[in-house]
Design a protein around this motif. Sequence first.
Motif, PDB file in Angstrom:
ATOM      1  N   ILE A  61       0.836  -1.208   0.000  1.00  0.00           N
ATOM      2  CA  ILE A  61       0.000   0.000   0.000  1.00  0.00           C
ATOM      3  C   ILE A  61       0.868   1.253   0.000  1.00  0.00           C
ATOM      4  CG2 ILE A  61      -1.920   1.194   1.138  1.00  0.00           C
ATOM      5  CD1 ILE A  61      -2.575  -1.597  -0.021  1.00  0.00           C
ATOM      6  N   SER A  65       0.131   3.888  -2.863  1.00  0.00           N
ATOM      7  CA  SER A  65      -0.285   5.264  -2.570  1.00  0.00           C
ATOM      8  C   SER A  65       0.770   6.247  -3.056  1.00  0.00           C
ATOM      9  CB  SER A  65      -0.621   5.454  -1.093  1.00  0.00           C
ATOM     10  OG  SER A  65       0.354   4.880  -0.283  1.00  0.00           O
ATOM     11  N   PHE A  68      -0.025   7.204  -6.435  1.00  0.00           N
ATOM     12  CA  PHE A  68      -1.155   8.129  -6.491  1.00  0.00           C
ATOM     13  C   PHE A  68      -0.719   9.574  -6.233  1.00  0.00           C
ATOM     14  CE2 PHE A  68      -4.757  10.135  -4.126  1.00  0.00           C
ATOM     15  CZ  PHE A  68      -5.551  10.365  -5.232  1.00  0.00           C
ATOM     16  N   TYR A  69      -0.035   9.821  -5.096  1.00  0.00           N
ATOM     17  CA  TYR A  69       0.281  11.232  -4.849  1.00  0.00           C
ATOM     18  C   TYR A  69       1.476  11.703  -5.669  1.00  0.00           C
ATOM     19  CZ  TYR A  69       3.180   9.311  -1.007  1.00  0.00           C
ATOM     20  OH  TYR A  69       4.065   8.592  -0.261  1.00  0.00           O
ATOM     21  N   THR A 312      -4.247  13.850  -0.774  1.00  0.00           N
ATOM     22  CA  THR A 312      -3.893  13.159   0.461  1.00  0.00           C
ATOM     23  C   THR A 312      -5.118  12.939   1.344  1.00  0.00           C
ATOM     24  OG1 THR A 312      -1.735  14.171   0.337  1.00  0.00           O
ATOM     25  CG2 THR A 312      -2.368  13.223   2.448  1.00  0.00           C
ATOM     26  N   PHE A 315      -7.630   9.992   1.198  1.00  0.00           N
ATOM     27  CA  PHE A 315      -7.381   8.710   1.866  1.00  0.00           C
ATOM     28  C   PHE A 315      -8.237   8.579   3.129  1.00  0.00           C
ATOM     29  CE2 PHE A 315      -3.620   8.473  -0.726  1.00  0.00           C
ATOM     30  CZ  PHE A 315      -3.407   7.110  -0.873  1.00  0.00           C
ATOM     31  N   THR A 328      -9.013   5.588  -7.992  1.00  0.00           N
ATOM     32  CA  THR A 328      -7.746   5.093  -7.480  1.00  0.00           C
ATOM     33  C   THR A 328      -7.929   4.453  -6.106  1.00  0.00           C
ATOM     34  OG1 THR A 328      -6.785   6.982  -8.577  1.00  0.00           O
ATOM     35  CG2 THR A 328      -5.346   5.720  -7.171  1.00  0.00           C
ATOM     36  N   MET A 329      -8.741   5.123  -5.261  1.00  0.00           N
ATOM     37  CA  MET A 329      -8.975   4.580  -3.919  1.00  0.00           C
ATOM     38  C   MET A 329      -9.700   3.232  -4.013  1.00  0.00           C
ATOM     39  SD  MET A 329      -7.638   6.499  -1.769  1.00  0.00           S
ATOM     40  CE  MET A 329      -6.494   7.526  -2.624  1.00  0.00           C
ATOM     41  N   ILE A 332      -7.081   0.677  -4.584  1.00  0.00           N
ATOM     42  CA  ILE A 332      -6.309   0.434  -3.368  1.00  0.00           C
ATOM     43  C   ILE A 332      -7.160  -0.384  -2.380  1.00  0.00           C
ATOM     44  CG2 ILE A 332      -5.210   1.561  -1.379  1.00  0.00           C
ATOM     45  CD1 ILE A 332      -4.134   3.650  -3.259  1.00  0.00           C
ATOM     46  N   VAL A 358       1.211   3.476   6.461  1.00  0.00           N
ATOM     47  CA  VAL A 358       0.850   4.117   5.203  1.00  0.00           C
ATOM     48  C   VAL A 358       0.820   5.637   5.371  1.00  0.00           C
ATOM     49  CG1 VAL A 358      -0.980   4.409   3.503  1.00  0.00           C
ATOM     50  CG2 VAL A 358      -0.399   2.126   4.301  1.00  0.00           C
ATOM     51  N   MET A 362       3.655   8.735   3.766  1.00  0.00           N
ATOM     52  CA  MET A 362       3.367   9.906   2.929  1.00  0.00           C
ATOM     53  C   MET A 362       4.264  11.089   3.291  1.00  0.00           C
ATOM     54  SD  MET A 362      -0.720   9.850   2.686  1.00  0.00           S
ATOM     55  CE  MET A 362      -1.603   8.322   2.550  1.00  0.00           C
TER      56      MET A 362
END
Lengths: 512, 358
Positions: A61, A65, A68-69, A312, A315, A328-329, A332, A358, A362
């Motif tokens: 994860i 993630s 994604f960011y 962000t 999430f 996207t979420m 995940i 997770v 970030m």
Amino acid sequence: MDIFGPVLNGFGVVLEPTNLLYCLIGVVIGMLIGVLPGLGPAATIAILLPLTYGVEPVTAIIMLSGIFYGAQYGGTITSVLLRLPGEASSVVTVFDGYALARQGRAGTALGIAAIGSFFGGTVSIIGLTLLAPIVAGFALSFGPPEYTALAMLGILLVATVSNGSKIKSIIAASLGLLLATVGRDGFTGESRFTFGSLSLSDGLDFVPIAMGIFGLGEILYNLEERHNKVQAPAKVANVWPSRKDLKESSGAIGRGSLLGFFLGILPGGGATIASLAAYAMEKKRAKNPERFGRGAVEGVAAPESANNAAATSSFIPLLTLGIPANATMAIIFGALLIQGVTPGPQLVQDNPELFWGVVNSMYIGNILLLIMSIPLVGVFVKILRIRAAILAPITVLITLIGVYTINNSIFDIWLVIAFGVLGYLMKKFGFEPGPLVLAFVLGSLLEENLRRSLLLFGGDPAGFVTRPISGVLLLLFLLVILLPLLQKAVKKSRANRAQTTAPHTEKEKETV
Amino acid sequence: MTELTENGSVLAANIQRRIFMIKSTFSRRSVLGAGTGLALALALTACGGNVASNSAPSDGSKFPSGPVTLTIGAAPGGSTDLIGRALAENASSGLGAPIPVVNKPGANGALATKEVGGAKADGQTLVILNASLFAITPLAVSADEAVKIEDYEVITGISQDDYVLVTNASSGMKTMEQLTKAGKKFNFATTGVGTGSQLAQALLFKQAGIEGTDVPFDGGAPAMTALLGNQVDVATIQLAEAMPQIKAGKLNPVVVFSKERNQYLADTPTAIEAGYDVPVSQFRAVAAPKGTPEPVLEKLRAAFKAAFASDAYKAFNKQNLFTAAENDGAQVAKDWAADAAKFKELAQKYDVNLGGGK
């Protein structure tokens, strides 16, 4: 109550070498696919999913993630340099970002964007760390009526962010709203404007429209310009954001980050409205709003901070409520299931290591992205040194491939070309593309939620004003409309009073 | 145009390669190189698809003559996509050819399904079918948009994905009896027009004599979010989506719409047990274009059988709460056609209109 124990343990998890490595891999891939228009984080994550089967859930994860960011950082680069916004939330970045690039200040725009993105992302992670359980409910109290009001407010803001003639903006926005109605009606199954084509039955996609109208339209227009007059080669100075730029945009970054954090929690459309609202707010606050659209640094800083903060905070619903806020979420979510972890309200209690691992990854990921993007700015701005005769066809090629990869559909390629021609014509006749594209995005949000709300209310529109959140948003909507009118009226009455001392006190009272 | 589309078939496989290529290109400092890298990747893409275009003999001895493309009519990440990818991964070694997955979302999958229906019948192009597209969507859309199961060679059934009717736990409603006695008008969230979620609820409420308003959402997650926020009174969503919330005690399962009880939610009665004639599940199958030679179908069937038997695939079904429904292709085609007829009859009998009846 031990609150910080799990948080610190989470840092322990992230700092394991494997996790750091996967975090780095994730953000690098993310940044690269962000640069490619079209291939979005959702598709990339779905394709790379099998690679994560063999690793620990938290490691998997962290990487996904990161993609994604990381993509949010990368997306800025094409918006600024080539006028290609990859996502709805970076459309407003194009206005001033591209203007800065044309003035030879691409470095400034990208630098400010990277700093704003880092700051927005970090503010949002801190919010995620401290406030996630408290603000998660926000996502639930937003029902169809609230989205309706928010979309209306957004469409109104579209009108205020453009610079050109008001009439032309309204025409462009109306066209955008009309385009949003194409496709199978989500309430009756009736086909609208599809002309019997199944390719149109899901409506038009954002990416072909944005790529066509902004990117391809600009290229076509420049080709014509080049024929008509001798153009000076674009000056590309490697100008870093100066202290003055940073000072000017610090407020914008702060406000954009907060706005992005809160609106990003809303599933669907949150990030777009956040970037739009952040831009509109800066323009309203500015002493010389006419700078916006012509290369105002704040015009890049505000939306970039906002859309990264929103990425962000999206999430939060997934990790605290088990609700995937966007495509996207959702992937995940699927990745967690495959790893044997159920993303749901109990995730924090059942898997604190995963949750904090997770979240804390970030922080690290954002630092990695900042470290990577600052030196890369120098590399990327060199793109503008490439002669247009070479750059333009390559850009067109990348755009077409990118658009094709979304749905593996040739039809979308024709769409980009059609919208490219439209974008060219709009530019030629002085229409701005921004209102069209943003109205298109917000149009479907408005229509769906308006109809859904009316179903819920049994057809009685009074429900919009009696619900607290939608009521407040609608009040805000009225204020945004009325304030400029009142200000004008007050100015006029002052001017009148200076001449004739006519009594206009009533109007003044209203504005207080 | 069709040729171009075929060429794209290996694109998914190439995307990964392309990402790595671009990565290495970027490290060479030259940004211009990125464009060249892409052009190169495009060239690779363009070559790949032609392997399959040799004419195949009808005895299937040359099959598979290259990658077998599995088309999925949904975006990456949804149930259909997950199933397709799990199947492709586990069947490719048995088939002796790679099975790249290509997503072509559009029109609830009708776009991809129609496209594969018109592809060359040599077994190199397959598609995942959703039963709802054949049995339920035609109730909501115009006739020329509907697809017919008779136009495909169904290779094998895959699995069953059940719908569950849920209420917000704060409402205290747990049974159909409580719902019928509530004596109020319900707003029920569906996952969209022409879906099993909509049909199942519309039929149930009509049969139970409950007054309800059908509120379509854009998929399961938004419908569930609306229910969790008490924006609607009940919702019907796919079990895998609802399960985490059911386990956490946020949602109450009322009935499942499968014919038999669902193994993962064994304590919840079916709608039929509760006394209502509403048997609606989402079934999936894999199919080839009509006219694909029998020996080719046989090879494909064997490869998928082997995939179904693998531990990895069984674990996948369990994780995603799918119930195996690996029926023979001919049976699947018969069942789905029967379901389509049954739903049409039920919709007429109870005056349920999935389109326009708002």
